[in-house]
Design an enzyme around this catalytic site. Structure first.
Site, short mmCIF file in Angstrom:
data_model
loop_
_atom_site.label_atom_id
_atom_site.label_comp_id
_atom_site.label_asym_id
_atom_site.label_seq_id
_atom_site.Cartn_x
_atom_site.Cartn_y
_atom_site.Cartn_z
CG HIS A 78 -1.99 1.07 1.16
ND1 HIS A 78 -3.02 1.17 2.05
CD2 HIS A 78 -2.15 2.11 0.31
CE1 HIS A 78 -3.76 2.21 1.75
NE2 HIS A 78 -3.26 2.80 0.71
CD GLU A 131 0.34 5.43 -1.12
OE1 GLU A 131 1.11 5.47 -0.16
OE2 GLU A 131 -0.90 5.47 -1.01
CG HIS A 135 2.31 8.83 2.09
ND1 HIS A 135 1.82 9.29 3.29
CD2 HIS A 135 1.24 8.30 1.43
CE1 HIS A 135 0.52 9.03 3.37
NE2 HIS A 135 0.14 8.44 2.25
#
Ligand SMILES: *[C@@H]1O[C@H](CO)[C@@H](O)[C@H](O)[C@H]1NC(C)=O
Ligand SMILES: *[C@@H]1O[C@H](CO)[C@@H](O)[C@H](O)[C@H]1NC(C)=O
Length: 287
Positions: A78, A131, A135
């Site tokens: 993930h 992502e 992040h």
């Protein structure tokens, strides 16, 4: 069968803890805060169980559809999420960063296989872009993760090394089983020797916890560490012999399904309840 007072006491504690979990169990994304401060303490590496991810995706909106891996017992990545103790995030640490597909083209096939998007309603690049911008741009303060290629490759390497199906399988835990969260914790800890965080999706309709994600934590020199102190929906629960960090129901077994469980028919119930209320009201009014 008799129970010792200690055990009874523990059960009450676990039930109370489970009640707290229900309240805090919502699966909202906890990383949405835009912190000015881009500092972080740990990297959370998250592998997901695609079957549960799909369940959650369709449950959210019945029009959603999934794309599941063809292989059996296949956990996928993930993300890698930099996180500050006692808070959430940071996220979107570089506003001028743009996602550049070219940088990860050499590993695109591997990413398609091991870091796919279960959410079929989006293009495959959507998850990677999200992502990276949310992040990855924060993780990039470490030289080891300071570009797309390095960030995504790190995910592939960690999955290889800490594959959840291997860790659970070594303890005889496979899909189509239900296990206490403590059994899951013990299985994972045997390999990791550190506390992971065990994440469930909770179906309120059937009051069932489904195994959704296993998160493991790394420090800034990329050493594996306990996930203790990592925020979000998780609480740390002490039990004789250890500590488990989870949002799963503690007092009930966690389901590890091999196929997507039946989606609760939430759009059905609402008019029915209303109709019932209306009938009641009409009867009260007319009789
Ligand atoms: C932010 O992203 C831009 C564009 O990719 C890059 O040139 C810059 O070095 C990044 N800034 C930081 C602090 O990483
Ligand atoms: C990171 O964790 C490892 C153990 O996994 C440890 O050896 C190392 O000293 C830690 N590094 C820092 C900066 O705390």
């Amino acid at each position: 069968m008799t129970r010792s007072p200690g055990l009874l006491c523990l059960s009450y504690f676990l039930i109370a803890a489970a009640a707290i979990t229900v309240v805090s169990c919502s699966d909202a994304d906890y990383y949405d805060q835009d912190l000015q401060d881009h500092e972080w303490d740990v990297l959370i590496f998250t592998q997901q169980w695609p079957v549960t991810a799909c369940f959650h995706w369709i449950e959210e909106n019945h029009k959603h559809s999934c794309s599941l891996p063809n292989k059996k017992e296949f956990w996928t990545i993930h993300g890698i999420w930099p996180t500050k103790y006692g808070t959430v995030g940071p996220s979107f640490c570089n506003k001028s960063a743009e996602f550049d597909m070219k940088q990860i083209e050499p590993i695109e096939d591997a990413l398609k296989e091991f870091w796919p998007s279960v959410e079929a309603d989006f293009a495959i690049q959507h998850l990677w872009e999200h992502e990276w911008l949310k992040h990855g741009t924060c993780a990039a303060s470490l030289v080891e993760l300071d570009n797309e290629r390095r960030y995504f490759e790190q995910g592939l390497n960690w999955r290889d090394k800490y594959l959840v199906s291997n860790m659970l399988g070594a303890a005889g835990i496979h899909p189509d089983s239900s296990n206490t969260v403590i059994a899951l914790q013990n299985a994972l800890k045997k390999t990791l020797e550190k506390n992971p965080s065990i994440h469930c999706v909770y179906d309120h309709e059937t009051q069932t916890s489904y195994l959704a994600e296993i998160r493991i934590c790394f420090n800034k020199t990329l050493g594996l560490i306990d996930c203790d102190g990592v925020p979000g929906s998780h609480i740390a629960i002490d039990y004789p012999g250890g500590k488990v960090i989870t949002n799963c129901h503690i007092s009930k077994p966690v389901q590890y399904p091999s196929v997507v469980p039946p989606i609760p028919p939430k759009s059905w119930k609402f008019p029915f309840v209303n109709l019932y209320k209306l009938l009641n009201f009409v009867m009260w009014f007319t009789l």
